[in-house]
Design an enzyme around this catalytic site. Sequence first.
Site, short mmCIF file in Angstrom:
data_model
loop_
_atom_site.label_atom_id
_atom_site.label_comp_id
_atom_site.label_asym_id
_atom_site.label_seq_id
_atom_site.Cartn_x
_atom_site.Cartn_y
_atom_site.Cartn_z
N LYS A 1 16.84 33.82 72.60
CA LYS A 1 16.46 34.09 73.99
C LYS A 1 17.46 33.52 74.99
O LYS A 1 17.57 33.99 76.11
CB LYS A 1 15.05 33.56 74.25
CG LYS A 1 14.05 34.26 73.35
CD LYS A 1 12.69 34.39 73.93
CE LYS A 1 11.81 35.36 73.14
NZ LYS A 1 11.68 35.06 71.70
C1 LIG Z 1 11.21 36.01 70.80
C2 LIG Z 1 11.59 35.87 69.38
C3 LIG Z 1 11.54 36.96 68.47
C4 LIG Z 1 11.00 38.32 68.88
O1 LIG Z 1 11.85 38.99 69.75
P1 LIG Z 1 11.31 40.25 70.61
O2 LIG Z 1 12.40 40.58 71.54
O3 LIG Z 1 10.07 39.77 71.30
O4 LIG Z 1 11.02 41.35 69.64
C5 LIG Z 1 12.00 36.76 67.19
N1 LIG Z 1 12.44 35.57 66.78
C6 LIG Z 1 12.50 34.49 67.60
C7 LIG Z 1 12.99 33.20 67.07
C8 LIG Z 1 12.09 34.61 68.93
O5 LIG Z 1 12.14 33.53 69.74
#
Ligand SMILES: *Cc1c(COP(=O)(O)O)cnc(C)c1O
Length: 489
Positions: A120
């Site tokens: 993120k």
């Molecule tokens: C947010 C997240 C996901 C999922 O990603 P999306 O964009 O919501 O599909 C997968 N793995 C981790 C570690 C995350 O923080």
Amino acid sequence: MNYISTRSTGAAAQMGGFQDILLEGLAQDGGLAMPASIPQIDRTTLDAFSKQPYPALAAEIISRFATDIDRAVIDRLAAQAYTVEKFGSAEIAPLTPLGIEQGAPLAILELSNGPTLAFKDMAMQMLGQLFEYVLTQRGEKLNILGATSGDTGSAAEYAMRDKHAVSVFMLSPQGRMSAFQRAQMYSLQEPNIHNLAVAGVFDDCQDMVKAVSADLEFKAKWRIGTVNSINWARIMSQVVYYFKGYLAAVHVYGLKIGDPVSFSVPSGNFGNVFSGFIAKSMGLPIAKLVVATNENDVLDEFFRTGVYRVRGAKETYQTSSPSMDISKASNFERFIFAMTGNDGAATAALWRELAQTGQFKLSGTVSNTSPVSDTWRNVKSSGLVSGKSTHQNRLDTIRDMDARYRRVIDTHTADGVFVGRKYLEPGVPMICLETALPAKFEETILEALGRPAPRPSGLEHLESLPQRVENIGQDVAQLKHIIAERALR
Ligand SMILES: *Cc1c(COP(=O)(O)O)cnc(C)c1O
């Protein structure tokens, strides 16, 4: 570039330019912002991209969507977002080749080397720069209100901590996050970061955010915004690393520009993999985009059956890949909109049906006038395929990757590797996206390997740093009082 809502057609769908949608959540009709057209990258341009360092590549992609910001400004913002200091290497998102399995090169694209050890950061760091720039231009401030179960909140706080036009009020469930996650968020000491630990679970935090946001007068008065996963700028910023991964694979495996590469993507809210779909739509030669889910398999069910059936809290399982414990994928609406051929009326009809019955079905009989079967055919030829994993699959995959390649991966990445392996094709690299570092989810690593996950240097003593957090009740009035007292104005 103009943006349109996923739920209207014609003039009613217009949402303005990039700067207009940057700070907005939903469209007035409840839909999400989509670019009116997808910019195309031809092979010559793609080839030229391969010589660009990550920040320049990011500016190439972003400037095609944010046409109302000067290119020189975007260059500067991207250079500030993607630094060696924050991401640990000039590569920003390095590709690590592992081995050849069933004739397919298997590789990991490292997206988790940023400040909070999860992918993120890749989008949030850019979002922080964009917010600060646009708000400063306009002489405005923004107070971000959010709820987090871990990754999103900390990524937002680390992206906004040094910004002057933005503050963050982040609700987290008391005692429900790992010690590492708590320490990561609560050790921030900047005065514009407000950690509020709610006596309750994540859904309670979410409900409080919704209650405050529903008070439109309060929201406008205190300039309250969000950074949730439906923000288009996050999707856009994530498109960049698909280009980066592709070009690195071309280089490492001696391919030609134009040769196909596949990606496997641990998925929850469908934001990450949707960015991959946008990259493919721009002309990036992607063979397959693998949507990997855990036991919360709403998306896998859809791609197998054409039925999209959201689940309630009771049917949402707590798993060892908690950031994917999602039963209603916010960004999925954008994908369906694209599959209908940008038909806002058809998309709105499907989401009405979803609201009324909790599901819709593309394959077969649907009670609306849209060419539903065409939509399902489009899904089938979109390149998106899916699969799910269980806790045991993740443990096995973590052990196997450690034994075979001496590489410790986290539980979410393990979901992606496990499902990605089902779609290997000889000669086509399978790039598995690493969405978090194992240090963030220590318990399961200990369970799988009998030893703790390696910690990146500098974070060895994270849990012993002084923490700054305020406990509050499930009390909306109290929350509003805190915001009114401390919001930037
Ligand atoms: C947010 C997240 C996901 C999922 O990603 P999306 O964009 O919501 O599909 C997968 N793995 C981790 C570690 C995350 O923080």
